[in-house]
Design a protein around this motif. Structure first.
Motif, PDB file in Angstrom:
ATOM      1  N   LYS A  36       0.833  -1.206   0.000  1.00  0.00           N
ATOM      2  CA  LYS A  36       0.000   0.000   0.000  1.00  0.00           C
ATOM      3  C   LYS A  36       0.867   1.256   0.000  1.00  0.00           C
ATOM      4  CE  LYS A  36      -4.013   1.945  -0.041  1.00  0.00           C
ATOM      5  NZ  LYS A  36      -4.900   1.777  -1.193  1.00  0.00           N
TER       6      LYS A  36
ATOM      7  N   LEU B 150       0.964   4.324  -2.735  1.00  0.00           N
ATOM      8  CA  LEU B 150       0.736   5.717  -2.334  1.00  0.00           C
ATOM      9  C   LEU B 150       2.002   6.575  -2.413  1.00  0.00           C
ATOM     10  CD1 LEU B 150      -1.453   4.976   0.819  1.00  0.00           C
ATOM     11  CD2 LEU B 150      -2.254   5.936  -1.369  1.00  0.00           C
TER      12      LEU B 150
ATOM     13  N   SER C  35      -3.904   5.041   3.660  1.00  0.00           N
ATOM     14  CA  SER C  35      -4.617   5.917   2.725  1.00  0.00           C
ATOM     15  C   SER C  35      -5.094   7.187   3.424  1.00  0.00           C
ATOM     16  CB  SER C  35      -5.819   5.194   2.106  1.00  0.00           C
ATOM     17  OG  SER C  35      -5.392   4.172   1.253  1.00  0.00           O
ATOM     18  N   ALA C  36      -5.637   7.027   4.621  1.00  0.00           N
ATOM     19  CA  ALA C  36      -6.110   8.190   5.375  1.00  0.00           C
ATOM     20  C   ALA C  36      -4.956   9.115   5.725  1.00  0.00           C
ATOM     21  CB  ALA C  36      -6.835   7.731   6.644  1.00  0.00           C
TER      22      ALA C  36
ATOM     23  N   ALA D 226      -2.102   9.423   4.071  1.00  0.00           N
ATOM     24  CA  ALA D 226      -1.662  10.065   2.822  1.00  0.00           C
ATOM     25  C   ALA D 226      -2.577  11.238   2.483  1.00  0.00           C
ATOM     26  CB  ALA D 226      -1.629   9.053   1.683  1.00  0.00           C
ATOM     27  N   ASP D 227      -3.881  11.044   2.610  1.00  0.00           N
ATOM     28  CA  ASP D 227      -4.841  12.123   2.350  1.00  0.00           C
ATOM     29  C   ASP D 227      -4.658  13.284   3.318  1.00  0.00           C
ATOM     30  OD1 ASP D 227      -5.925  10.616   0.294  1.00  0.00           O
ATOM     31  OD2 ASP D 227      -7.708  10.009   1.432  1.00  0.00           O
ATOM     32  N   LEU D 228      -4.489  12.958   4.588  1.00  0.00           N
ATOM     33  CA  LEU D 228      -4.306  13.982   5.612  1.00  0.00           C
ATOM     34  C   LEU D 228      -3.046  14.819   5.335  1.00  0.00           C
ATOM     35  CD1 LEU D 228      -5.370  14.999   8.406  1.00  0.00           C
ATOM     36  CD2 LEU D 228      -3.752  13.387   9.422  1.00  0.00           C
TER      37      LEU D 228
ATOM     38  N   ALA E 209      -1.518  15.211   2.482  1.00  0.00           N
ATOM     39  CA  ALA E 209      -1.663  15.948   1.225  1.00  0.00           C
ATOM     40  C   ALA E 209      -2.439  17.234   1.443  1.00  0.00           C
ATOM     41  CB  ALA E 209      -2.365  15.087   0.179  1.00  0.00           C
ATOM     42  N   GLU E 210      -3.349  17.252   2.420  1.00  0.00           N
ATOM     43  CA  GLU E 210      -4.139  18.440   2.733  1.00  0.00           C
ATOM     44  C   GLU E 210      -3.345  19.473   3.514  1.00  0.00           C
ATOM     45  OE1 GLU E 210      -7.531  17.023   4.890  1.00  0.00           O
ATOM     46  OE2 GLU E 210      -8.327  15.919   3.180  1.00  0.00           O
TER      47      GLU E 210
END
Length: 146
Positions: A38, A42, A137-138, A140-142, A144-145
């Motif tokens: 994963k 990512l 995934s969470a 990575a999203d966090l 990126a924000e």
């Protein structure tokens, strides 16, 4: 490359053999492979670690900001007992995602209280080993924000 610490606490070294009816047949080595796959997807770097010793986990948390952008923590039973882990997380400036293989809220009453939750950005529980991929995934999203 952004690095994430995936930190595992007591008894997780016994995954696959310890209470498979609760935790499944997946081993910690299998979880590490899942995380690496994963992370590659990512474009993240991970350090995967496990200890049965609270102080070792605290030391890893303290050292993390020099190397990592976030932590995914499966503190095992220490989730329900360790104010010291909560204080260690509160003392660093990194996002931490609390992770559990089982749904701690559907188990024994003493597992419903988490000392990690008040200092974590979120909690993932009840999805077995796939929870690790969800947490990556969470995270990575966090990040990126940010």
């Amino acid at each position: 490359m952004t690095s994430i610490l995936v930190l595992n606490g007591p008894n997780l070294n016994l995954l696959g053999t310890r209470q498979p009816e609760v935790y499944g047949a997946t081993t910690l080595a299998d979880v590490e492979k899942l995380c690496q796959t994963k992370a590659d997807e990512l474009e993240l770097s991970i350090e995967f670690s496990q200890s049965n010793h609270e102080g070792v986990l605290i030391d890893a948390i303290h050292a993390a900001p020099a190397v990592h952008a976030g932590i995914i923590l499966n503190a095992g039973a220490l989730t329900h007992t360790s104010v010291a882990l909560m204080d260690a997380i509160a003392s660093i400036d990194l996002p931490v995602i609390e992770l559990h293989l089982s749904n701690i809220h559907a188990r024994e009453e003493f597992r419903h209280k988490s000392w990690i939750a008040p200092v974590a950005v979120g909690q993932i529980c009840g999805f077995g080993a796939s929870g690790y991929a969800l947490a990556l995934s969470a995270m990575a999203d966090l990040l990126a924000e940010a």
